[in-house]
Design a protein around this motif. Sequence first.
Motif, PDB file in Angstrom:
ATOM      1  N   ARG A 290       0.841  -1.205   0.000  1.00 18.61           N
ATOM      2  CA  ARG A 290       0.000   0.000   0.000  1.00 18.61           C
ATOM      3  C   ARG A 290       0.875   1.254   0.000  1.00 18.61           C
ATOM      4  NH1 ARG A 290      -2.957   2.831   4.339  1.00 18.61           N
ATOM      5  NH2 ARG A 290      -2.393   1.199   5.806  1.00 18.61           N
ATOM      6  N   PHE A 291       1.941   1.226   0.779  1.00 12.94           N
ATOM      7  CA  PHE A 291       2.870   2.363   0.851  1.00 12.94           C
ATOM      8  C   PHE A 291       3.502   2.638  -0.517  1.00 12.94           C
ATOM      9  CE2 PHE A 291       7.311   3.785   1.619  1.00 12.94           C
ATOM     10  CZ  PHE A 291       7.044   5.008   2.233  1.00 12.94           C
ATOM     11  N   LYS A 292       3.947   1.581  -1.177  1.00  9.81           N
ATOM     12  CA  LYS A 292       4.587   1.730  -2.497  1.00  9.81           C
ATOM     13  C   LYS A 292       3.597   2.310  -3.509  1.00  9.81           C
ATOM     14  CE  LYS A 292       7.268  -0.847  -5.925  1.00  9.81           C
ATOM     15  NZ  LYS A 292       6.522  -0.409  -7.109  1.00  9.81           N
ATOM     16  N   LEU A 293       2.352   1.836  -3.444  1.00 10.74           N
ATOM     17  CA  LEU A 293       1.324   2.341  -4.355  1.00 10.74           C
ATOM     18  C   LEU A 293       1.106   3.838  -4.138  1.00 10.74           C
ATOM     19  CD1 LEU A 293      -0.993   1.268  -6.410  1.00 10.74           C
ATOM     20  CD2 LEU A 293      -2.483   1.556  -4.431  1.00 10.74           C
ATOM     21  N   LEU A 294       1.029   4.262  -2.877  1.00  6.29           N
ATOM     22  CA  LEU A 294       0.805   5.679  -2.559  1.00  6.29           C
ATOM     23  C   LEU A 294       1.960   6.534  -3.067  1.00  6.29           C
ATOM     24  CD1 LEU A 294      -0.546   5.235   1.088  1.00  6.29           C
ATOM     25  CD2 LEU A 294      -1.880   5.975  -0.907  1.00  6.29           C
ATOM     26  N   VAL A 295       3.189   6.030  -2.933  1.00  4.40           N
ATOM     27  CA  VAL A 295       4.362   6.769  -3.426  1.00  4.40           C
ATOM     28  C   VAL A 295       4.343   6.825  -4.951  1.00  4.40           C
ATOM     29  CG1 VAL A 295       6.883   6.723  -3.610  1.00  4.40           C
ATOM     30  CG2 VAL A 295       5.785   6.321  -1.393  1.00  4.40           C
ATOM     31  N   LYS A 299       0.713  10.168  -3.830  1.00  2.00           N
ATOM     32  CA  LYS A 299      -0.203  10.490  -2.736  1.00  2.00           C
ATOM     33  C   LYS A 299       0.627  10.554  -1.440  1.00  2.00           C
ATOM     34  CE  LYS A 299      -3.921  10.365  -5.312  1.00  2.00           C
ATOM     35  NZ  LYS A 299      -4.643  11.605  -5.620  1.00  2.00           N
ATOM     36  N   LEU A 300       1.555  11.523  -1.411  1.00  2.82           N
ATOM     37  CA  LEU A 300       2.564  11.547  -0.354  1.00  2.82           C
ATOM     38  C   LEU A 300       1.999  11.820   1.026  1.00  2.82           C
ATOM     39  CD1 LEU A 300       5.760  13.140  -1.913  1.00  2.82           C
ATOM     40  CD2 LEU A 300       5.083  10.773  -1.722  1.00  2.82           C
ATOM     41  N   GLU A 301       0.900  12.606   1.096  1.00  5.94           N
ATOM     42  CA  GLU A 301       0.360  12.903   2.427  1.00  5.94           C
ATOM     43  C   GLU A 301      -0.049  11.620   3.154  1.00  5.94           C
ATOM     44  OE1 GLU A 301      -3.070  13.668  -0.542  1.00  5.94           O
ATOM     45  OE2 GLU A 301      -0.881  13.649  -0.482  1.00  5.94           O
ATOM     46  N   TYR A 302      -0.553  10.625   2.384  1.00  2.00           N
ATOM     47  CA  TYR A 302      -0.945   9.346   2.988  1.00  2.00           C
ATOM     48  C   TYR A 302       0.291   8.479   3.259  1.00  2.00           C
ATOM     49  CZ  TYR A 302      -5.518  10.812   1.282  1.00  2.00           C
ATOM     50  OH  TYR A 302      -6.662  11.519   1.035  1.00  2.00           O
ATOM     51  N   ALA A 303       1.270   8.536   2.346  1.00  5.01           N
ATOM     52  CA  ALA A 303       2.498   7.751   2.519  1.00  5.01           C
ATOM     53  C   ALA A 303       3.271   8.230   3.750  1.00  5.01           C
ATOM     54  CB  ALA A 303       3.372   7.867   1.274  1.00  5.01           C
ATOM     55  N   ILE A 304       3.298   9.549   3.967  1.00  6.33           N
ATOM     56  CA  ILE A 304       4.013  10.115   5.122  1.00  6.33           C
ATOM     57  C   ILE A 304       3.416   9.593   6.424  1.00  6.33           C
ATOM     58  CG2 ILE A 304       4.397  12.291   6.387  1.00  6.33           C
ATOM     59  CD1 ILE A 304       4.645  13.616   3.525  1.00  6.33           C
ATOM     60  N   ALA A 305       2.098   9.484   6.460  1.00  6.28           N
ATOM     61  CA  ALA A 305       1.428   8.981   7.674  1.00  6.28           C
ATOM     62  C   ALA A 305       1.732   7.502   7.908  1.00  6.28           C
ATOM     63  CB  ALA A 305      -0.079   9.188   7.535  1.00  6.28           C
ATOM     64  N   LEU A 306       1.958   6.762   6.837  1.00 12.45           N
ATOM     65  CA  LEU A 306       2.170   5.311   6.936  1.00 12.45           C
ATOM     66  C   LEU A 306       3.620   4.942   7.259  1.00 12.45           C
ATOM     67  CD1 LEU A 306       0.596   2.651   6.555  1.00 12.45           C
ATOM     68  CD2 LEU A 306       1.099   2.789   4.110  1.00 12.45           C
ATOM     69  N   ALA A 307       4.567   5.814   6.875  1.00  9.16           N
ATOM     70  CA  ALA A 307       5.998   5.480   6.996  1.00  9.16           C
ATOM     71  C   ALA A 307       6.436   5.106   8.425  1.00  9.16           C
ATOM     72  CB  ALA A 307       6.840   6.627   6.455  1.00  9.16           C
ATOM     73  N   PRO A 308       6.074   5.885   9.481  1.00  7.32           N
ATOM     74  CA  PRO A 308       6.520   5.511  10.838  1.00  7.32           C
ATOM     75  C   PRO A 308       5.975   4.145  11.275  1.00  7.32           C
ATOM     76  CG  PRO A 308       5.648   7.756  10.790  1.00  7.32           C
ATOM     77  CD  PRO A 308       5.307   7.132   9.486  1.00  7.32           C
ATOM     78  N   GLN A 309       4.729   3.847  10.867  1.00  3.05           N
ATOM     79  CA  GLN A 309       4.123   2.545  11.196  1.00  3.05           C
ATOM     80  C   GLN A 309       4.948   1.408  10.581  1.00  3.05           C
ATOM     81  OE1 GLN A 309      -0.012   2.212   9.927  1.00  3.05           O
ATOM     82  NE2 GLN A 309       0.151  -0.021   9.821  1.00  3.05           N
ATOM     83  N   VAL A 343       9.254  12.046   3.601  1.00  2.00           N
ATOM     84  CA  VAL A 343       8.556  10.839   4.050  1.00  2.00           C
ATOM     85  C   VAL A 343       9.202  10.267   5.312  1.00  2.00           C
ATOM     86  CG1 VAL A 343       7.939   8.474   3.414  1.00  2.00           C
ATOM     87  CG2 VAL A 343       7.743  10.301   1.746  1.00  2.00           C
ATOM     88  N   LEU A 344      10.522  10.254   5.338  1.00  2.00           N
ATOM     89  CA  LEU A 344      11.247   9.710   6.492  1.00  2.00           C
ATOM     90  C   LEU A 344      12.602  10.409   6.569  1.00  2.00           C
ATOM     91  CD1 LEU A 344      10.583   7.299   8.518  1.00  2.00           C
ATOM     92  CD2 LEU A 344      12.306   6.024   7.246  1.00  2.00           C
ATOM     93  N   PRO A 345      13.012  10.857   7.749  1.00  2.00           N
ATOM     94  CA  PRO A 345      14.316  11.514   7.855  1.00  2.00           C
ATOM     95  C   PRO A 345      15.445  10.583   7.369  1.00  2.00           C
ATOM     96  CG  PRO A 345      13.046  11.803   9.868  1.00  2.00           C
ATOM     97  CD  PRO A 345      12.285  10.837   9.021  1.00  2.00           C
ATOM     98  N   SER A 346      16.423  11.154   6.689  1.00  2.00           N
ATOM     99  CA  SER A 346      17.524  10.365   6.115  1.00  2.00           C
ATOM    100  C   SER A 346      18.240   9.542   7.169  1.00  2.00           C
ATOM    101  CB  SER A 346      18.530  11.291   5.426  1.00  2.00           C
ATOM    102  OG  SER A 346      17.958  11.845   4.279  1.00  2.00           O
ATOM    103  N   LYS A 347      18.421  10.135   8.354  1.00  2.00           N
ATOM    104  CA  LYS A 347      19.160   9.398   9.396  1.00  2.00           C
ATOM    105  C   LYS A 347      18.398   8.135   9.810  1.00  2.00           C
ATOM    106  CE  LYS A 347      17.444  12.118  13.351  1.00  2.00           C
ATOM    107  NZ  LYS A 347      16.497  11.110  13.824  1.00  2.00           N
ATOM    108  N   ASP A 348      17.068   8.191   9.825  1.00  2.00           N
ATOM    109  CA  ASP A 348      16.270   7.008  10.187  1.00  2.00           C
ATOM    110  C   ASP A 348      16.417   5.910   9.123  1.00  2.00           C
ATOM    111  OD1 ASP A 348      15.475   8.453  12.337  1.00  2.00           O
ATOM    112  OD2 ASP A 348      13.377   8.688  11.736  1.00  2.00           O
TER     113      ASP A 348
END
Length: 848
Positions: A290-295, A299-309, A343-348
């Motif tokens: 689902r994350f890959k599809l959003l990217v 649809k980055l606003e949804y992907a950003i919410a999913l990334a930490p999970q 979407v995710l900080p580079s260091k993470d």
Amino acid sequence: MAFGMKQTRWLYVSLSILSLCLAFTFTPVKASPPVTTPVLSASQPSNGLEQGRNLYQSGRFAEAVTAWQSAAQQYQNQGDRINEALSLSYLSLAQQELNQWEPAQQSIEQSIKTLQTAKPSGDAIIWAQILNTQANLQLRTGKAETAIATWQQAQKYYEQAGDNTGSLGSQINQAQALQSLGFYRRSRQQLEQLTQKMAAMPDSEVKVSGLRSLGLALHAIGDGKSQQVLKQSLATANTIQAKAQLSSILSSLGKNASDLQNPEVALNYFEDAEKAATNPNELLQACLARFKLLVDYDKLEYAIALAPQLQQQLGELQPSHNSLYAAINFAATINKLAKPNQVLPSKDLAQLMAATVKSAQQIQDAPAEAHALYQWAQLYSRNSQFREAKELADKSLNIARQIQADDIIAQSAWQVGKLYKQQGNKTQAISAYTEAVKALKSLRGDLVAVNPDVQFSFKESVEPVYREMVGLLLDEQPSQTELMQARELIESLQVAELDNFFREACLDKAQQIDKVDTTATVIYPIILPDRLATIISQSGKPLRYYVTRKSQAEIEQTLGNLLVAINPVSDSKDREKFTQQIYDWLIRPAEEDGAFKDTKTLVFVLDGKLRNIPMAALYDGKQYLIEKYAVALSPGLQLMAAHSFQQNKINAIVAGISESRSGFAALPAVESEVKKISQSVPSNLLLNQQFTSKALGDRVKSGNADIVHLATHGQFSSRLEDTYLLTWDGQVNVKELSELLKNRSGDSSKAIELLVLSACDTATGDDRAVLGLAGLAVKSGARSTIATLWPVKDKAAEILMTLFYEQLRQPKITKAEALRQAQINLIRQTDFRDPFFWSAFVLVGNWI
């Protein structure tokens, strides 16, 4: 004892299916993973076998190994050889999930040895199941031929035991192993036979699993029936409440829908797959899809919410084959973005890849380690940390070389080359790019089988390697050696594109046709980011090179403008302006140089958006190009068979549909066209109801036709599934059509000389649609193909085609010259003088 054995059989079967569901999506093996018979629910005795099963099911493979080692020891102490052998077989299965190949090999060998000493020696079903595990291991360690032989043995045991479903699973495994060896056609034939057998089976988990695996295999070889088969698998699973398989089927359907460019449908499937997940791994895979599809669909606003999970889920999984690739794919998806930090900080992400490399070392998974290093290097490169990026890319490349993994060598060597280029070190950059291209060439048709979930897409990971290397070679003033290398690379890119289109290596000819026709000049225009490079090749002469300093965006804008202006309702001054502009880029510099002095035919090996442009309509201010030279297109000269046409022996199959059919409009002039052609040359005529795919295949197989002329609706597209031809009984996919036309026992001396498609169209807005035309031209085995770039008024097609065949019967005339004369006649003798009506007709392939 008999009852206990029955219980353990179901346990074995259940574990094998779990292995299938867990391993399928992210396995790096160059084949679809094996199918085995699933559990029909049975309560297990509370022992080491059951404990191992529960651990395995929850993705805790290392703990499952411990449990099954203990169970095997316990059964050995009790003298229970059969259950000891089964425990060792399960143990091998779990070790395979951890990429512990040597221990897995030792376990399965010990399992077989133990079963051989058992008294009784175990019935056929036990043998079948253990051989299944052995074949699985053989396939996953690159021994596909051995795996096929082992599955054939397993199949015999299943049949001996009267287990039809087990036999069916073994046959599907064999078909999938055939794909890993490049035998796609044989695999497809076998799979289609198995589909028919499964249709008659009662609903069961076996059927669910078999249909899902078959659907995935069909998808891998580009068969449009895959979605239908997967839906059947889902319906069956819902009917019998096979909850353990729902998530993996839904994920498969989602990926299929995504590939078919139905993102909303895909998203629904992925969300349903998450809800249906029965273990952490299934949940992660559905969430990641689902994350890959959003990217992919921005649809980055949804992907950003999913990334930490996802980051949290990845951190909680035990190191395994699947968890490593899940992390790699997560990083690869983010690395594709213009601004990954959103979407995710580079260091993470860097920490995740560092942990993934460490885990890969821990379980000795060298391919995963190399992939993780590559993604980590990508991240550093994006952040302009070039020294660190180079260090990681070198490590990835060295591992890939050690394990001879061409797919990883290709991407890592490319990355090293880019870093050298960034440093201004052209020599080292070309050396690295050369290694990357060599690896890609060795993969060829296996590109389809290389795991798509590690981002090995053609557009992103193959095409740029060739283009960037061509750009390097053509910098400043290229030498003859560099020009020859660049020309060979462009030819190789054409081959790679067609392999990718057909999802198999299908182009094995290697004849340089320019050496046969010394009156032809071959033109290679290459669109690079900052220029249009043109290489001119003539037999026995040094290569010439011309360059136009224009940006890719400006070049493509002009090409787009011309395609709009070619329509008769557009302003003719615009059309002249744009056709003259492209003439000035491609033709005029060489013409002014005297390069075309002895030339009769111009052969274009076109690149990118140039493929959609009618070269015959280029205008010098006074004349069209076709009025000066015959024009042909080629997907690469090495693909063309060098063979001249015998006009006095013409024999044709002429087929057409003039009536409205399957939602397509009527083509009234087709009837007149095919009747006139059949009067002009000796022909077998198939009109309307007579023109079925079977009738066409039968005529091709039984006859000795030189020409196959098909006047019917059709479409060319850059997508295999959307490239088809209309017969009376429905649409025929380009693969099916090419096999129909090739249906002469593979005898190349009986190849069709000329395939004519006079009413086809290229997919609107598809910049790479002509791939479908070029692909059919080559794959059908026809030495030449004539088709149209857009739908042409059927009356104009009738006149042009009739004139073409009249010309073709003239002595010593080439096919390109016959088409030229017909086009000139339309310009000078009819009301169809506008380029729209005659320039759509293109000759692809052998022009002599």
